[in-house]
Write a protein that holds these residues in place. Sequence first.
Motif, mmCIF file in Angstrom:
data_model
loop_
_atom_site.group_PDB
_atom_site.id
_atom_site.type_symbol
_atom_site.label_atom_id
_atom_site.label_comp_id
_atom_site.label_asym_id
_atom_site.label_seq_id
_atom_site.Cartn_x
_atom_site.Cartn_y
_atom_site.Cartn_z
ATOM 1 N N ALA A 160 41.485 47.590 43.732
ATOM 2 C CA ALA A 160 42.285 46.597 43.461
ATOM 3 C C ALA A 160 42.447 45.289 42.035
ATOM 4 O O ALA A 160 43.181 45.608 41.141
ATOM 5 C CB ALA A 160 42.560 45.772 44.456
ATOM 6 N N PHE A 161 41.178 45.398 42.022
ATOM 7 C CA PHE A 161 41.034 45.074 40.163
ATOM 8 C C PHE A 161 41.312 46.421 39.264
ATOM 9 O O PHE A 161 42.434 45.899 38.608
ATOM 10 C CB PHE A 161 39.624 45.020 40.130
ATOM 11 C CG PHE A 161 38.789 44.292 39.294
ATOM 12 C CD1 PHE A 161 38.971 43.157 38.724
ATOM 13 C CD2 PHE A 161 38.367 44.952 38.406
ATOM 14 C CE1 PHE A 161 38.402 42.765 37.171
ATOM 15 C CE2 PHE A 161 37.600 44.625 37.226
ATOM 16 C CZ PHE A 161 38.118 43.471 36.655
ATOM 17 N N GLU A 164 44.918 46.221 39.209
ATOM 18 C CA GLU A 164 45.319 45.273 38.345
ATOM 19 C C GLU A 164 45.418 45.074 37.133
ATOM 20 O O GLU A 164 46.188 44.690 36.229
ATOM 21 C CB GLU A 164 44.475 43.975 38.742
ATOM 22 C CG GLU A 164 45.153 42.997 38.518
ATOM 23 C CD GLU A 164 45.356 41.352 39.676
ATOM 24 O OE1 GLU A 164 44.421 40.836 38.854
ATOM 25 O OE2 GLU A 164 45.346 41.652 41.229
ATOM 26 N N ILE A 165 44.226 45.353 36.114
ATOM 27 C CA ILE A 165 43.860 45.993 34.908
ATOM 28 C C ILE A 165 44.262 47.050 34.025
ATOM 29 O O ILE A 165 44.361 47.287 33.001
ATOM 30 C CB ILE A 165 42.540 45.747 34.077
ATOM 31 C CG1 ILE A 165 41.469 46.324 34.900
ATOM 32 C CG2 ILE A 165 41.766 44.560 35.002
ATOM 33 C CD1 ILE A 165 39.938 46.514 34.835
ATOM 34 N N TYR A 214 37.158 38.966 41.689
ATOM 35 C CA TYR A 214 38.239 40.216 42.435
ATOM 36 C C TYR A 214 38.662 38.944 43.889
ATOM 37 O O TYR A 214 37.681 38.608 43.905
ATOM 38 C CB TYR A 214 39.013 41.138 42.575
ATOM 39 C CG TYR A 214 39.862 41.405 42.875
ATOM 40 C CD1 TYR A 214 41.173 41.392 42.090
ATOM 41 C CD2 TYR A 214 40.128 41.915 44.316
ATOM 42 C CE1 TYR A 214 42.041 41.709 42.700
ATOM 43 C CE2 TYR A 214 40.787 42.272 45.336
ATOM 44 C CZ TYR A 214 42.257 41.847 44.369
ATOM 45 O OH TYR A 214 43.503 42.368 44.203
ATOM 46 N N PRO A 217 45.282 38.342 45.518
ATOM 47 C CA PRO A 217 46.168 37.829 45.240
ATOM 48 C C PRO A 217 47.200 35.900 46.200
ATOM 49 O O PRO A 217 46.764 35.152 45.685
ATOM 50 C CB PRO A 217 47.337 37.998 45.085
ATOM 51 C CG PRO A 217 47.092 39.650 44.944
ATOM 52 C CD PRO A 217 45.679 39.842 45.801
ATOM 53 N N ARG A 220 44.448 32.876 45.976
ATOM 54 C CA ARG A 220 43.556 32.883 44.509
ATOM 55 C C ARG A 220 44.582 30.992 45.084
ATOM 56 O O ARG A 220 45.013 30.848 45.602
ATOM 57 C CB ARG A 220 44.428 33.536 43.254
ATOM 58 C CG ARG A 220 43.513 35.198 43.560
ATOM 59 C CD ARG A 220 44.672 35.139 42.647
ATOM 60 N NE ARG A 220 44.143 36.944 42.246
ATOM 61 C CZ ARG A 220 44.656 37.735 41.480
ATOM 62 N NH1 ARG A 220 45.826 38.126 40.888
ATOM 63 N NH2 ARG A 220 43.909 39.347 42.329
ATOM 64 N N ASN A 251 45.456 35.731 30.483
ATOM 65 C CA ASN A 251 45.211 35.478 31.331
ATOM 66 C C ASN A 251 44.554 34.068 31.326
ATOM 67 O O ASN A 251 43.206 34.096 31.814
ATOM 68 C CB ASN A 251 44.749 36.445 32.139
ATOM 69 C CG ASN A 251 44.256 35.567 34.188
ATOM 70 O OD1 ASN A 251 44.502 34.017 34.117
ATOM 71 N ND2 ASN A 251 43.556 36.407 35.209
#
Length: 278
Positions: A160-161, A164-165, A214, A217, A220, A251
């Motif tokens: 997922a990280f 995301e990037i 990470y 979402p 967070r 970010n």
Amino acid sequence: MRIDITGDAAHFLADAESFLRQDPLRHTVIATAVANELGGRAGAAATRFLTVREDTGRVAGVATSAFGGRIYLGELPAHSVAAVADAFLAAGPPPTSVEGVRADAETFGREWAARTGGSSAESYSARLFRLGTLIVPEAAGKPRLATVDDLPICRDFIDAFCVEIGEPRPFDEEAARRRIDAGFWWLWEHEGVPAAFVARQSETLGWARIGPVYTPPQLRGNGFASALTATVSQVVRAEGTDVCLFTDLANPTSNKIYQAIGYEPVRDFVHYTLTPAG
């Protein structure tokens, strides 16, 4: 000037260690790549190491290519960047991205585009931080080392990280097991469930880098990543090692939370995506 490229990490280190030690923090990515290759933790990185030598034979610059053409530029003589682009083009695999200080990355991208007819576009900027006075915040839950039983959730977090990037990478289970066995992967557990992931890299040349970090979402804003990053940083520092990490400059949240736990900005880098012609 002479440029050499090798896939032999030990050979590269023997040639370039003195140069890397002149600024080990600046070269944390390259030094970590060497350590991972030598320690069997590189997985599918398949890193190739480049040295730029002066006419006297002294190493004056370094760079790497990993994960199928992702170029990372260490310190380089300004006049050598075009030749470095040529060397990576000739050696393969074809470069797909380049990261470095702005002037060098821009030059590499421009030279690559001129030679291939492709295009170079800035995709993100990163900031390197070093740990100053550490502050360990409180958060609900507790930190713990990941175990081999956590491989599925760690893989989910890492995948997922990377998505995301914008840099998806193959997951190598054997390399992952070695990192877990080395005590490099940590989880923040909240109400019995892993809620955040933090990895550390091996100590090399007096530094160890934190990352990736990470949190899903939906979890967070609870301070899990801050608390876990601080905990892992504390562990690394207790080993007598300096600590660093990178953030995405776009970010503001991550830049703020890392500074809140004691990280201090050092230097900025720019990442360019290289798109082939056609």
